[in-house]
Design a protein around this motif. Structure first.
Motif, mmCIF file in Angstrom:
data_model
loop_
_atom_site.group_PDB
_atom_site.id
_atom_site.type_symbol
_atom_site.label_atom_id
_atom_site.label_comp_id
_atom_site.label_asym_id
_atom_site.label_seq_id
_atom_site.Cartn_x
_atom_site.Cartn_y
_atom_site.Cartn_z
ATOM 1 N N LYS A 1 2.162 7.855 -8.779
ATOM 2 C CA LYS A 1 1.789 6.476 -9.093
ATOM 3 C C LYS A 1 1.068 6.396 -10.435
ATOM 4 C CE LYS A 1 0.513 3.672 -5.783
ATOM 5 N NZ LYS A 1 -0.185 3.032 -4.644
ATOM 6 N N LEU A 2 0.203 7.364 -10.721
ATOM 7 C CA LEU A 2 -0.507 7.378 -12.006
ATOM 8 C C LEU A 2 0.459 7.524 -13.181
ATOM 9 C CD1 LEU A 2 -3.636 9.550 -11.140
ATOM 10 C CD2 LEU A 2 -3.665 7.177 -11.959
ATOM 11 N N GLN A 3 1.582 8.196 -12.924
ATOM 12 C CA GLN A 3 2.587 8.369 -13.965
ATOM 13 C C GLN A 3 3.587 7.221 -14.032
ATOM 14 O OE1 GLN A 3 4.228 12.211 -13.002
ATOM 15 N NE2 GLN A 3 2.217 13.208 -13.162
ATOM 16 N N GLY A 4 3.346 6.199 -13.204
ATOM 17 C CA GLY A 4 4.184 5.009 -13.257
ATOM 18 C C GLY A 4 5.452 5.085 -12.442
ATOM 19 N N HIS A 5 5.564 6.073 -11.554
ATOM 20 C CA HIS A 5 6.777 6.209 -10.758
ATOM 21 C C HIS A 5 6.678 5.389 -9.470
ATOM 22 C CE1 HIS A 5 7.859 9.231 -13.579
ATOM 23 N NE2 HIS A 5 7.048 10.175 -13.102
ATOM 24 N N GLU A 6 7.813 4.976 -8.964
ATOM 25 C CA GLU A 6 7.870 4.306 -7.673
ATOM 26 C C GLU A 6 7.736 5.332 -6.557
ATOM 27 O OE1 GLU A 6 8.124 1.065 -6.891
ATOM 28 O OE2 GLU A 6 7.974 0.506 -9.003
ATOM 29 N N VAL A 7 6.985 5.008 -5.524
ATOM 30 C CA VAL A 7 6.815 5.907 -4.379
ATOM 31 C C VAL A 7 7.059 5.117 -3.106
ATOM 32 C CG1 VAL A 7 5.142 7.350 -5.611
ATOM 33 C CG2 VAL A 7 4.334 5.475 -4.164
ATOM 34 N N LEU B 1 0.842 -1.187 0.000
ATOM 35 C CA LEU B 1 0.000 0.000 0.000
ATOM 36 C C LEU B 1 0.883 1.246 0.000
ATOM 37 C CD1 LEU B 1 -2.425 -1.233 2.799
ATOM 38 C CD2 LEU B 1 -2.941 -1.200 0.344
ATOM 39 N N THR B 2 0.261 2.402 -0.175
ATOM 40 C CA THR B 2 0.960 3.679 -0.056
ATOM 41 C C THR B 2 0.227 4.512 0.982
ATOM 42 O OG1 THR B 2 1.573 3.576 -2.403
ATOM 43 C CG2 THR B 2 1.789 5.705 -1.294
ATOM 44 N N CYS B 3 0.923 4.891 2.046
ATOM 45 C CA CYS B 3 0.279 5.555 3.180
ATOM 46 C C CYS B 3 1.018 6.845 3.512
ATOM 47 C CB CYS B 3 0.293 4.653 4.414
ATOM 48 S SG CYS B 3 -0.294 2.970 4.126
ATOM 49 N N VAL B 4 0.256 7.854 3.934
ATOM 50 C CA VAL B 4 0.835 9.106 4.403
ATOM 51 C C VAL B 4 0.040 9.563 5.613
ATOM 52 C CG1 VAL B 4 -0.561 10.465 2.783
ATOM 53 C CG2 VAL B 4 1.486 11.480 3.797
ATOM 54 N N ASP B 5 0.752 10.057 6.633
ATOM 55 C CA ASP B 5 0.052 10.516 7.830
ATOM 56 C C ASP B 5 1.019 11.269 8.733
ATOM 57 O OD1 ASP B 5 -2.132 10.898 9.432
ATOM 58 O OD2 ASP B 5 -2.293 8.838 10.150
#
Length: 342
Positions: A308-314, A153-157
């Protein structure tokens, strides 16, 4: 409102040619395309989402999944929502707001309809039942909050555990020996919402580290509940001198209740809060607080989603650091009364 026919007239072409330029269904000359694009800019025309999605294979819409449930403080929740909308507009995206507590069903419905390109998920629980589905959807997602297992997943907080620790560290440094956490609505703990659980964990860990007596008190978010809890704390814990509040709606009512009971703030009891600056700063007595940076969190969530929509790693998890601002509601505890002489 500018229409496609206005663009066509301005560019000297037919409406169908403008439509082809937007959708890409038929080839048109570069010269004609540039003329149409210039007319669109000059007139301020905004094609509807359907036309844009045909041209880009995307709807240019983000779905913000924000179930409105008991114990959520709407003004702060809407600060997060506004920050997501504002950041999305910077990327020329609109936001579809989903507020029903329908879990996986709503995600499946929106995903299958192609109404949105990606999801921003809020009110994340430690063992959120939406997570297995989010890991399998074609559309990417970013969670504001993070669960017990963020794998895949990708999480921010905000670092809520560190926020609670900072409050306790501050009170301990001032010399307080007994502290209490006035926590979120009990329903928030029942749902195992991540931020509330992490505040409780950080509070207890810091109190234990400093050797403080501590207790945690979930509280319904009403002035009556705040007053009832204040009366109970004064009655049952007469040596209580430090309070940490993580329940935005009752920050001010709790302070009012303590004052009505004859306690001076901060001379008799200190109060620190985890809340937005908009609550802490304008108070009659400005409140020591760890700020909740709603604008920063929402903007970061959208930035990650667009990457992420542009295909980059996050990164899998982005945790924003905390900052405690001492203000007028915290001070050293009162000196103990001298022992009576015999």
């Amino acid at each position: 409102m500018v229409k496609i026919t206005d663009v066509a007239a301005h560019a000297g072409v037919s409406p169908s040619t403008v439509s082809y330029a937007l959708s890409g269904k038929r080839p048109i000359s570069q010269e004609t395309r540039l003329r149409i694009e210039q007319s669109i800019r000059e007139l301020g025309y905004r094609p509807h989402a359907g036309a844009r999605s045909l041209a880009s294979s995307r709807a240019r819409v983000l779905a913000l999944v924000l179930p409105l449930r008991k114990g959520m403080h709407l003004p702060v929740v809407m600060q997060f929502a506004t920050s997501v909308v504002t950041a999305a507009r910077d990327y020329d995206h609109d936001v579809l707001l989903l507020t029903q507590s329908e879990g996986e069903e709503g995600l499946v419905r929106v995903s299958g309809s192609a109404m949105a390109d990606a999801f921003v998920i809020m009110d994340v629980e430690l063992n959120d039942r939406r997570l297995p589905l989010l890991r399998t959807l074609d559309q990417p997602s970013v969670l504001i909050g993070y669960p017990a297992d963020p794998t895949g997943l990708t999480c921010v907080d905000l670092d809520f555990q560190q926020a609670a620790e900072a409050c306790v560290d501050h009170l301990a440094a001032l010399g307080h020996r007994r502290v209490a956490l006035i926590g979120s609505h009990p329903e928030v703990y029942v749902r195992e919402t991540g931020f509330a659980r992490r505040v409780a964990t950080g509070f207890t860990a810091a109190a234990d580290r400093h050797g403080l007596l501590s207790s945690i008190h979930p509280c319904v978010d009403t002035p009556v509940a705040a007053r009832t809890l204040a009366e109970r704390l004064v009655r049952e814990q007469p040596d209580l001198t430090g309070v940490v509040v993580h329940n935005e709606p009752i920050v001010h009512p709790l302070i009012d209740a303590l004052t009505a009971l004859g306690l001076r703030i901060p001379q008799d009891i200190s109060v620190a809060a985890i809340c937005p600056d908009e609550i802490a700063e304008p108070a009659a007595t400005p409140i020591t607080s760890v700020s909740i940076p709603t604008a920063q969190v929402g903007a970061r969530a959208v930035d990650l989603l667009m990457s992420k929509l542009q295909g980059h790693e996050v990164p899998e998890t982005t945790i924003l650091p905390t900052h405690l601002t001492p203000r007028a509601t915290t001070a050293p505890p009162p000196a103990p009364a001298p022992a009576p002489t015999l």
